[in-house]
Motif scaffolding. Sequence first.
Motif, PDB file in Angstrom:
ATOM      1  N   SER A  80       0.829  -1.206   0.000  1.00  0.00           N
ATOM      2  CA  SER A  80       0.000   0.000   0.000  1.00  0.00           C
ATOM      3  C   SER A  80       0.859   1.249   0.000  1.00  0.00           C
ATOM      4  O   SER A  80       2.004   1.242   0.483  1.00  0.00           O
ATOM      5  CB  SER A  80      -0.920   0.015   1.225  1.00  0.00           C
ATOM      6  OG  SER A  80      -0.188   0.294   2.403  1.00  0.00           O
ATOM      7  N   ALA A  81       0.292   2.337  -0.532  1.00  0.00           N
ATOM      8  CA  ALA A  81       1.023   3.598  -0.566  1.00  0.00           C
ATOM      9  C   ALA A  81       1.355   4.071   0.847  1.00  0.00           C
ATOM     10  O   ALA A  81       2.453   4.578   1.101  1.00  0.00           O
ATOM     11  CB  ALA A  81       0.204   4.656  -1.307  1.00  0.00           C
ATOM     12  N   ARG A  82       0.421   3.927   1.769  1.00  0.00           N
ATOM     13  CA  ARG A  82       0.667   4.385   3.140  1.00  0.00           C
ATOM     14  C   ARG A  82       1.832   3.627   3.769  1.00  0.00           C
ATOM     15  O   ARG A  82       2.690   4.211   4.435  1.00  0.00           O
ATOM     16  CB  ARG A  82      -0.598   4.231   3.984  1.00  0.00           C
ATOM     17  CG  ARG A  82      -0.418   4.668   5.433  1.00  0.00           C
ATOM     18  CD  ARG A  82      -1.752   4.796   6.151  1.00  0.00           C
ATOM     19  NE  ARG A  82      -2.570   5.838   5.547  1.00  0.00           N
ATOM     20  CZ  ARG A  82      -2.436   7.133   5.809  1.00  0.00           C
ATOM     21  NH1 ARG A  82      -1.488   7.538   6.642  1.00  0.00           N
ATOM     22  NH2 ARG A  82      -3.230   8.004   5.241  1.00  0.00           N
ATOM     23  N   ASP A  83       1.859   2.315   3.586  1.00  0.00           N
ATOM     24  CA  ASP A  83       2.955   1.528   4.168  1.00  0.00           C
ATOM     25  C   ASP A  83       4.280   1.867   3.505  1.00  0.00           C
ATOM     26  O   ASP A  83       5.334   1.876   4.154  1.00  0.00           O
ATOM     27  CB  ASP A  83       2.656   0.038   4.044  1.00  0.00           C
ATOM     28  CG  ASP A  83       1.552  -0.409   4.995  1.00  0.00           C
ATOM     29  OD1 ASP A  83       1.245   0.335   5.942  1.00  0.00           O
ATOM     30  OD2 ASP A  83       0.992  -1.507   4.774  1.00  0.00           O
ATOM     31  N   LEU A  84       4.252   2.148   2.194  1.00  0.00           N
ATOM     32  CA  LEU A  84       5.474   2.556   1.508  1.00  0.00           C
ATOM     33  C   LEU A  84       5.959   3.901   2.031  1.00  0.00           C
ATOM     34  O   LEU A  84       7.169   4.125   2.163  1.00  0.00           O
ATOM     35  CB  LEU A  84       5.246   2.611   0.002  1.00  0.00           C
ATOM     36  CG  LEU A  84       5.178   1.259  -0.710  1.00  0.00           C
ATOM     37  CD1 LEU A  84       4.669   1.424  -2.134  1.00  0.00           C
ATOM     38  CD2 LEU A  84       6.551   0.577  -0.708  1.00  0.00           C
TER      39      LEU A  84
END
Length: 363
Positions: A80-84
């Motif tokens: 996910s973008a947030r985790d990245l």
Amino acid sequence: MDLKRRMQECDEFFRLPELAHLVPQRRRAALEQLEQTGGYLQTAEEILIGAKLAWRNHARCVGRKHWRSLKLLDARRVRSARDLAEVCWQHLQMATNGGAIQSMITVGPPRQPDGREFHIINSQLIRYAGYRNGDGTVIGDAANIRLTEFATELGWRGAGTPFDILPLLISTPDEPIQWFDIPPELAREVELEHPEFDWFAELGLRWHALPAVSNMNLEVGGMTYPLAPFNGWYLGAEIGARNLSDTNRYNMLPLIAEMMCLDTGSERNLWRDQALVELNRAVLYSFRRAGVYIVDHHTVAKQFCDHVKREEAEGRACPTDWTWINPPISSGLTPTFHRYYDPPDLDIRPNFVRRDFSGDGGI
């Protein structure tokens, strides 16, 4: 890149001396999986070795003497973008290292066989916004006007100051583009002052401590990693002789010359040169005083020449782009200026390759 080319790069990668300790079956297994599925799972060791060699091979980098020091943050499982974004915050913290900058690379998921990919839209993890005024003038970094406008379209709002830190924009295959404000405590900045001119601090100039490039693909062994931000440390002239001096960036030389009471009526007075030297003195002085590692152009030029000699002693070519490894200030005073190099090899792999931004509207 077609499969045949990728197969060739995979075969050549596993035959490199740096991977001679691997069993022969590893090369055959990687080639077989790549041919059958369009990809294969590299080990963290293989990626780190590949990233180090990519740094060593990159013809435009003057800091390659330290290629062995690179550290890896493996983020290939993140989806996910947030985790990245969280992984990028970890990169900033570890790489900044309290000012004792250490070279790092974060590697996200590889490009998928169908061409879908994860990538960062920003050219660096930390960049300053640029705002275009109605009269044609610009507040902030003019190089980032389009990125600033794009972030604004997505809902971000800057304060409108010359040094607003842009959000990190991340593109993933299964989500719309996401933006994330960089935590202020992770975006370390250095306020610029001059060792002699008291008025210099009143200019309000600053720059961020970490140059983490995020718009290049890491290509290793037939695999492409579009999300692969990496950093070394700043060369002072990058900030003082380009970012803050270029007419299409912050263009600070006329104001500094005015504050120095220089005669700007004629180029023959070399007022730009005088102002440029003092601005670069301020950058080096301020970073040193703040406890943030930075290198001057004379030192790094000598280091690069030492690197070239070492590579020659190892029997390796050192592909070099002469126009990039010479500093934008006092080039003729540095040893890199007065010699020839192996011509740049754009096809050498592993390497860092500039990404095509066509999918992001040309940003």
